[in-house]
Scaffold this motif. Structure first.
Motif: not given
Ligand code: PHE
Length: 482
Positions: A187-198, A269-279
């Motif tokens: 559900t994360i909305q990250g920086s520079e318009g990137r989201t967890g879903m990306d 763990a991948g679903i937990m870490i990759i979206p958050a880190v990428f966002a």
């Protein structure tokens, strides 16, 4: 006086204890990184295929060796075949070497747990926080000792009251926490318009772009190395836990469940870490693995989440703490059980002695970051300190050697039938499915079908395929190929 041999009271107790060993730092800090690096879904697919074939073979073999001989690693191999006792020696040396530094990392996790639980997550995200902490003289040693003592208390309590009871609480709890963080991460909305879903897309969608044969080879070797470490084989653990597995419990079902649990946690763990880190950190963040990911990048991610970050961080590190604790427990159990089986010591005495030795080695390794600091080149171009050297020799060199020797012993000396009979002695089967090849001969207009059962697959794996794969892995670790 000889104590009565322990056993797990139920197969679910066994499954959770074995899964507790399998689910460790590797699932959390290495699997997601490899998946992101190796083409997302492509890596996942290769990993699952290997888990069902190679992983399955190794797990069935080791657990059966344990149950058949009723001995822990040090003495089991010699009981199986007189001249092969040395395999048990190396298989016990591996956890003996890993335990001290695994507990050091466990100590780091504990430190971060406390930092986040007391609302100091912001400070932990500071640039030099991690380096400052591990290069200190007292703190890392104190946390290592606390972690090691926690492990020792459980081992002291025994297989049933200690390992099994604790795993039955911690493993379900761990699963709930991982699922909760994974859902949040999406559900994360990250920086520079990137989201967890990306980030999720990077993780799940197979990316074959620009991938040639050598890249596919890398993906297979990465998946294989990861799987091998992740299911805790070749370090005496599954042999030892197998020796506590009751004769009338279903071994095949348990192996499948252990694999499902371990793979599920790695996947989550991948679903937990990759979206958050990428966002929050973008593609740069995805380049990080190991301690740098867990203790430097992730705290920054939690900080970027604002107020809620401290809570998410606390939940995350509690979860990692559970994962590390149950893995460390399995390491100590191998050594303690081996001392009991070999020398007839009491569990108390064996636990105390192993704890004291581990503390001594642990302190030495901690000092590798300050008093004894050096940089040693390792194959692959990196350099390492004492901790990395212990890790390199135990997991990259000794583990493949143990696994290759086990395959040769079972495949060619005692023969696969001995293991198959043990694994199916309650009427279990290897499962109905296998590989089916079918092709059509157009000239004769005839359809052909070749079915390879999982049993045949097991024999082919243990005799030929697994040793070859493992040998290639060993050559890779030695820096000879790649
Ligand atoms: N299987 C563990 C993991 O994935 C690794 C491990 C377990 C290492 C037990 C040592 C001992 O992290």
């Amino acid at each position: 006086m000889k104590e009565k041999r322990n056993s797990f009271s139920s197969s679910i107790g066994f499954v959770l204890a074995a899964a507790g060993s399998a689910v460790g730092l590797g699932n959390i800090w290495r699997f997601p990184y490899l998946a992101a690096k190796d083409g997302g879904g492509l890596f996942l697919l290769v990993y699952i295929i290997l888990a069902l074939t190679f992983g399955f073979t190794m797990l069935v073999t080791e657990i059966s060796i344990g149950r058949k001989t009723k001995q822990s690693a040090l003495t089991a191999y010699g009981k199986l075949h007189k001249k092969s006792g040395w395999i048990g020696g190396i298989a016990t040396l591996v956890p003996f070497m890993i335990l001290p530094y695994y507990c050091i990392i466990g100590g780091w996790v504990l430190k971060y747990c406390i930092a986040f639980c007391t609302g100091q997550g912001g400070a932990a995200a500071g640039d030099d926080y991690f380096t400052g902490f591990i290069t200190g003289y007292h703190e890392p040693i104190i946390f290592t000792v606390i972690f090691l003592l926690a492990v020792a208390v459980v081992i002291f309590a025994g297989v049933n009251k200690g390992i099994e009871s604790l795993s039955k609480i911690l493993m379900p709890a761990l699963l709930v926490l991982v699922v909760a963080i994974a859902i949040f991460s999406l559900t994360i909305q990250g920086s520079e318009g990137r989201t967890g879903m990306d980030g999720l897309k990077i993780y799940l969608i197979p990316n074959l772009e620009g991938k040639g044969f050598s890249d596919v080879f890398t993906v297979v070797m990465d998946a294989m190395g990861q799987l091998f470490y992740s299911i805790s084989v070749a370090m005496g653990i599954m042999v030892t836990y197998g020796s506590y597995f009751q004769d009338d419990h279903n071994l095949m079902k348990s192996v499948n469940r252990i694999e499902i649990f371990d793979t599920a946690v790695a996947f989550l763990a991948g679903i937990m870490i990759i979206p958050a880190v990428f966002a929050f950190l973008g593609n740069d963040g995805l380049q990080k693995a190991g301690p740098e990911l867990m203790f430097v990048a992730l705290p920054k991610v939690f900080q970027s989440m604002g107020v809620i970050g401290n809570i998410v961080g606390a939940v995350f590190f509690i979860m990692v703490f559970f994962a590390a604790l149950t893995s460390a427990i399995s390491l100590m159990e191998v050594v303690v059980a081996s001392l009991i089986d070999k020398f007839g010591w009491t569990r108390r005495m064996a636990t105390v002695i192993e704890t004291v030795i581990s503390i001594a080695i642990g302190v030495l390794i901690c000092l590798g970051y300050n008093a004894f600091y050096f940089e040693c080149p390792l194959p692959g171009g990196s350099t390492g300190q004492l901790l990395d050297l212990f890790d390199y020799f135990s997991s990259s060199i000794f583990m493949p050697i143990v696994a290759i020797s086990t395959c040769i012993l079972v495949g060619w000396i005692i023969k696969p039938k001995a293991i198959i009979d043990e694994a199916t002695k309650n009427g279990e089967t290897f499962g109905k499915w296998g590989l089916v090849f079918s092709w059509v001969n157009h000239e004769k207009n005839k359809e052909h079908k070749l079915e390879i059962s999982r049993r045949t697959l097991y024999i082919a794996m243990i005799k030929v395929i697994a040793p070859i794969l493992l040998f290639v892995l060993l050559l890779g670790s030695l820096g000879i190929i790649r």
